[in-house]
Every structure is written in C-alpha cells, then in structure tokens.
Scaffold this motif. Structure first.
Motif, PDB file in Angstrom:
ATOM      1  N   LYS A   1       0.822  -1.204   0.000  1.00 39.09           N
ATOM      2  CA  LYS A   1       0.000   0.000   0.000  1.00 39.09           C
ATOM      3  C   LYS A   1       0.859   1.259   0.000  1.00 39.09           C
ATOM      4  O   LYS A   1       0.594   2.214  -0.743  1.00 39.09           O
ATOM      5  CB  LYS A   1      -0.928  -0.005   1.214  1.00 39.09           C
ATOM      6  CG  LYS A   1      -1.859   1.192   1.289  1.00 39.09           C
ATOM      7  CD  LYS A   1      -2.765   1.103   2.513  1.00 39.09           C
ATOM      8  CE  LYS A   1      -3.683   2.318   2.597  1.00 39.09           C
ATOM      9  NZ  LYS A   1      -4.547   2.259   3.806  1.00 39.09           N
ATOM     10  N   LEU A   2       1.903   1.248   0.810  1.00 38.26           N
ATOM     11  CA  LEU A   2       2.802   2.401   0.857  1.00 38.26           C
ATOM     12  C   LEU A   2       3.529   2.583  -0.470  1.00 38.26           C
ATOM     13  O   LEU A   2       3.739   3.714  -0.927  1.00 38.26           O
ATOM     14  CB  LEU A   2       3.813   2.226   1.998  1.00 38.26           C
ATOM     15  CG  LEU A   2       3.231   2.260   3.417  1.00 38.26           C
ATOM     16  CD1 LEU A   2       4.314   1.978   4.444  1.00 38.26           C
ATOM     17  CD2 LEU A   2       2.580   3.606   3.706  1.00 38.26           C
ATOM     18  N   ASP A   3       3.904   1.450  -1.117  1.00 34.63           N
ATOM     19  CA  ASP A   3       4.567   1.543  -2.417  1.00 34.63           C
ATOM     20  C   ASP A   3       3.631   2.145  -3.460  1.00 34.63           C
ATOM     21  O   ASP A   3       4.042   2.988  -4.275  1.00 34.63           O
ATOM     22  CB  ASP A   3       5.036   0.160  -2.869  1.00 34.63           C
ATOM     23  CG  ASP A   3       6.214  -0.344  -2.035  1.00 34.63           C
ATOM     24  OD1 ASP A   3       6.877   0.492  -1.396  1.00 34.63           O
ATOM     25  OD2 ASP A   3       6.457  -1.568  -2.023  1.00 34.63           O
ATOM     26  N   LEU A   4       2.360   1.695  -3.447  1.00 36.10           N
ATOM     27  CA  LEU A   4       1.386   2.246  -4.392  1.00 36.10           C
ATOM     28  C   LEU A   4       1.171   3.734  -4.160  1.00 36.10           C
ATOM     29  O   LEU A   4       1.093   4.521  -5.119  1.00 36.10           O
ATOM     30  CB  LEU A   4       0.056   1.497  -4.258  1.00 36.10           C
ATOM     31  CG  LEU A   4       0.041   0.049  -4.793  1.00 36.10           C
ATOM     32  CD1 LEU A   4      -1.294  -0.615  -4.484  1.00 36.10           C
ATOM     33  CD2 LEU A   4       0.308   0.023  -6.296  1.00 36.10           C
ATOM     34  N   GLU A   5       1.095   4.127  -2.895  1.00 35.73           N
ATOM     35  CA  GLU A   5       0.931   5.548  -2.592  1.00 35.73           C
ATOM     36  C   GLU A   5       2.141   6.343  -3.050  1.00 35.73           C
ATOM     37  O   GLU A   5       2.014   7.452  -3.567  1.00 35.73           O
ATOM     38  CB  GLU A   5       0.692   5.725  -1.090  1.00 35.73           C
ATOM     39  CG  GLU A   5      -0.666   5.195  -0.624  1.00 35.73           C
ATOM     40  CD  GLU A   5      -0.856   5.361   0.874  1.00 35.73           C
ATOM     41  OE1 GLU A   5       0.112   5.775   1.536  1.00 35.73           O
ATOM     42  OE2 GLU A   5      -1.971   5.086   1.365  1.00 35.73           O
TER      43      GLU A   5
ATOM     44  N   ILE B   1       4.207   5.535  -5.556  1.00 32.99           N
ATOM     45  CA  ILE B   1       4.171   5.608  -7.019  1.00 32.99           C
ATOM     46  C   ILE B   1       3.140   6.630  -7.485  1.00 32.99           C
ATOM     47  O   ILE B   1       3.387   7.411  -8.419  1.00 32.99           O
ATOM     48  CB  ILE B   1       3.862   4.216  -7.599  1.00 32.99           C
ATOM     49  CG1 ILE B   1       5.029   3.259  -7.305  1.00 32.99           C
ATOM     50  CG2 ILE B   1       3.603   4.293  -9.099  1.00 32.99           C
ATOM     51  CD1 ILE B   1       4.736   1.823  -7.651  1.00 32.99           C
ATOM     52  N   LYS B   2       1.994   6.630  -6.816  1.00 29.75           N
ATOM     53  CA  LYS B   2       0.945   7.587  -7.177  1.00 29.75           C
ATOM     54  C   LYS B   2       1.411   9.019  -6.970  1.00 29.75           C
ATOM     55  O   LYS B   2       1.182   9.899  -7.811  1.00 29.75           O
ATOM     56  CB  LYS B   2      -0.294   7.311  -6.338  1.00 29.75           C
ATOM     57  CG  LYS B   2      -1.461   8.226  -6.640  1.00 29.75           C
ATOM     58  CD  LYS B   2      -2.660   7.875  -5.754  1.00 29.75           C
ATOM     59  CE  LYS B   2      -3.832   8.813  -6.040  1.00 29.75           C
ATOM     60  NZ  LYS B   2      -5.000   8.501  -5.172  1.00 29.75           N
ATOM     61  N   ILE B   3       2.087   9.250  -5.866  1.00 28.20           N
ATOM     62  CA  ILE B   3       2.582  10.606  -5.579  1.00 28.20           C
ATOM     63  C   ILE B   3       3.631  11.014  -6.605  1.00 28.20           C
ATOM     64  O   ILE B   3       3.632  12.150  -7.112  1.00 28.20           O
ATOM     65  CB  ILE B   3       3.150  10.664  -4.151  1.00 28.20           C
ATOM     66  CG1 ILE B   3       2.008  10.500  -3.130  1.00 28.20           C
ATOM     67  CG2 ILE B   3       3.884  11.967  -3.914  1.00 28.20           C
ATOM     68  CD1 ILE B   3       2.486  10.373  -1.710  1.00 28.20           C
ATOM     69  N   GLU B   4       4.555  10.091  -6.929  1.00 27.05           N
ATOM     70  CA  GLU B   4       5.588  10.412  -7.910  1.00 27.05           C
ATOM     71  C   GLU B   4       4.970  10.709  -9.274  1.00 27.05           C
ATOM     72  O   GLU B   4       5.412  11.632  -9.980  1.00 27.05           O
ATOM     73  CB  GLU B   4       6.569   9.252  -8.022  1.00 27.05           C
ATOM     74  CG  GLU B   4       7.445   9.075  -6.776  1.00 27.05           C
ATOM     75  CD  GLU B   4       8.352   7.863  -6.871  1.00 27.05           C
ATOM     76  OE1 GLU B   4       8.189   7.097  -7.859  1.00 27.05           O
ATOM     77  OE2 GLU B   4       9.220   7.690  -5.995  1.00 27.05           O
ATOM     78  N   LYS B   5       3.939   9.930  -9.659  1.00 24.22           N
ATOM     79  CA  LYS B   5       3.270  10.165 -10.934  1.00 24.22           C
ATOM     80  C   LYS B   5       2.591  11.528 -10.944  1.00 24.22           C
ATOM     81  O   LYS B   5       2.655  12.276 -11.940  1.00 24.22           O
ATOM     82  CB  LYS B   5       2.243   9.061 -11.179  1.00 24.22           C
ATOM     83  CG  LYS B   5       1.574   9.162 -12.541  1.00 24.22           C
ATOM     84  CD  LYS B   5       0.630   7.996 -12.764  1.00 24.22           C
ATOM     85  CE  LYS B   5      -0.041   8.092 -14.137  1.00 24.22           C
ATOM     86  NZ  LYS B   5      -0.975   6.954 -14.364  1.00 24.22           N
TER      87      LYS B   5
END
Length: 274
Positions: free
Chosen positions: A205-209, A211-215
């Motif tokens: 979940k933290l990794d997805l968050e 990646i989402k923030i970086e995108k």
C-alpha cells in the motif's frame, strides 16, 4: 551419760499445705497468663466463647479474656497475594491459558463472619474458585485476538467480577494483574503469519501511494512546463523578434576585433569598403 539425737519426722499436714500452696501459686500464674491476650499488628482477634463466635472483633494490642472460657483466634488482615494459572476457552473456541496475580485482604470489621461461614481455609474454599470462575466467564466473551488487543478491558471486567464474588465473603479485592495469555502453537503460528501478511500488505500500500505521488509530481511538472511554453508563445511578437535581433547584433559588435570581413551573413550585412 550418753546423749541421744532425736529425729523428727515431717508433719504430713505441713507437706500437704506446701503442695497446696504451690498449686495455688501455679494456678494463679496460669490464670494471670490466660486472662490476657495480645493481637499483633496487621491482625484482628476473633473471640470464641465456649466455641461460639462472638460479635466483637479485637483490634491490635492487649486485651482481657475469661480464662478457659474464651479463646482468641488471630487473623491476618494485611494484603495477601494469590497467583493462579487457568485454562479456559475464548469465544472462538481457542484454548487460552491465563496467568493471573491477585492482591486482596480481609475486611477487619467482619473477619468473625468469615470465620463463622468459611473458616481459616478461605483461600482454597473461596479465593481460588472465585478467580477461576471470574476469569473463565470473562475470557469466554472475547475472541483470542481480542484478548490480546483488549487486554486492559478484559482485566477491568475480571476485576469487577472477582470483586463482587469476594465481597460476598467479606474480602476486599485490591488489584489484579494478567501477566500472560498463552495460546496453542497453531494459533501462535496463525497470528505470526497474519502479522507478516499485514506487514506485506502495508508495504504494498505504501509503495502504491509512493508511485501515485511520484506520478502526480511528474504530471504537475509536465503541466507546469507546458504552461510555461504556452505563455512564452503568447508573448512572442514581431517587436520581440526585432528586439532579439538587435540584441544579437549588439553582442556581435561587442565581440568585433576591428577587422572587416569581405562577406558577412545575417540580417544586416557589412559592406566591403576596400
């Protein structure tokens, strides 16, 4: 003329009087000791008169009693500790071994009632069964995981239930401490696997968050660059182009070393003056 020594035999009456006198003295001493009793600090005295429990309870100190008629039973009212390890079942039918430490004391005012109804074996007859009953009744209301997560709540409920049971026998509960919840090996392994899965899920979940923030950051930067280009295009006019040409020529003049080329390129050619 010879003298004869006269030996007098002891008078039986005198011997009897001496023995009687000695017996009387001993009896008086014994009566003196039997007439008083001392209740030690941290204790209360229960008075038995010909075997019957009397209503008065003796405080600490020196007290008079009727010799051979009254008997004083000392009872400790200090805080006592009872440790117990109970096996019970949780609401989801998991086997739970609970280790519990209990501090309690006897009500000094009513120790005579406790002695009359229970006797001196109150720990085995009342305290230990009350601990077992209260603990099993409360643990059955929770799942095994809740027993761990809600330990303070479980402890408070066990304390209330146990205090009510001990209060019926004139005992006061001071504090309880649940020192350990122990489950089966299978349940411990299941809990460990669940924790590992939860940690992995949290990491994902933290990794997805991340990646989402970086995108989102990349999109924001691209939008900012596009907006900057758009604004620059809007600001490009004929006058701005002419101004940029003049600025370029001025920079070229500043760099000129005085030698004139035969042919030059650019917006303003130099003329051959030879």
């Amino acid at each position: 003329m010879s003298s004869e020594t006269v030996v007098q035999n002891p008078n039986p009456k005198n011997i009897s009087r001496s023995i009687i006198g000695l017996i009387v003295v001993v009896a008086i001493v014994l009566l003196g000791f039997q007439s008083y009793t001392i209740v030690e600090a941290g204790h209360r005295g229960i008075v038995l008169q010909l075997g019957a429990v009397q209503p008065q309870v003796l405080e600490e100190g020196l007290h008079f009693r009727i010799p051979f008629i009254q008997k004083v039973i000392p009872v400790e009212i200090r805080v006592q500790k009872a440790e117990s390890s109970q096996v019970s079942a949780s609401r989801d039918l998991q086997t739970v071994t609970t280790t519990l430490a209990v501090n309690y004391h006897l009500d000094g005012v009513a120790v005579n009632n406790l002695y009359r109804t229970v006797g001196m074996e109150y720990k085995a007859r009342v305290v230990d069964p009350a601990i077992s009953e209260a603990l099993k009744g409360i643990t059955a209301q929770y799942t095994a995981e809740d027993l761990i997560a809600k330990r303070s709540e479980v402890s408070a409920k066990v304390k209330d239930a146990l205090a009510s049971k001990l209060g019926l026998y004139n005992m006061v509960l001071d504090e309880i401490n649940i020192t350990e919840f122990k489950f089966s090996e299978e349940f411990d392994r299941a809990i460990e696997q669940k924790q590992i899965a939860e940690q992995q899920a949290l990491k994902s979940k933290l990794d997805l968050e991340r990646i989402k923030i970086e995108k989102e950051q990349e999109i924001t930067r691209a939008q900012a660059q596009a907006e900057a280009l758009r604004l620059q295009k809007q600001e490009v006019t004929a006058e701005l182009i002419k101004l940029r040409e003049i600025e370029a020529q001025l920079k070229a003049i500043e760099k000129w070393n005085g030698a004139l080329p035969n042919v030059t390129g650019g917006a303003t050619p130099f003329i051959n003056v030879k």
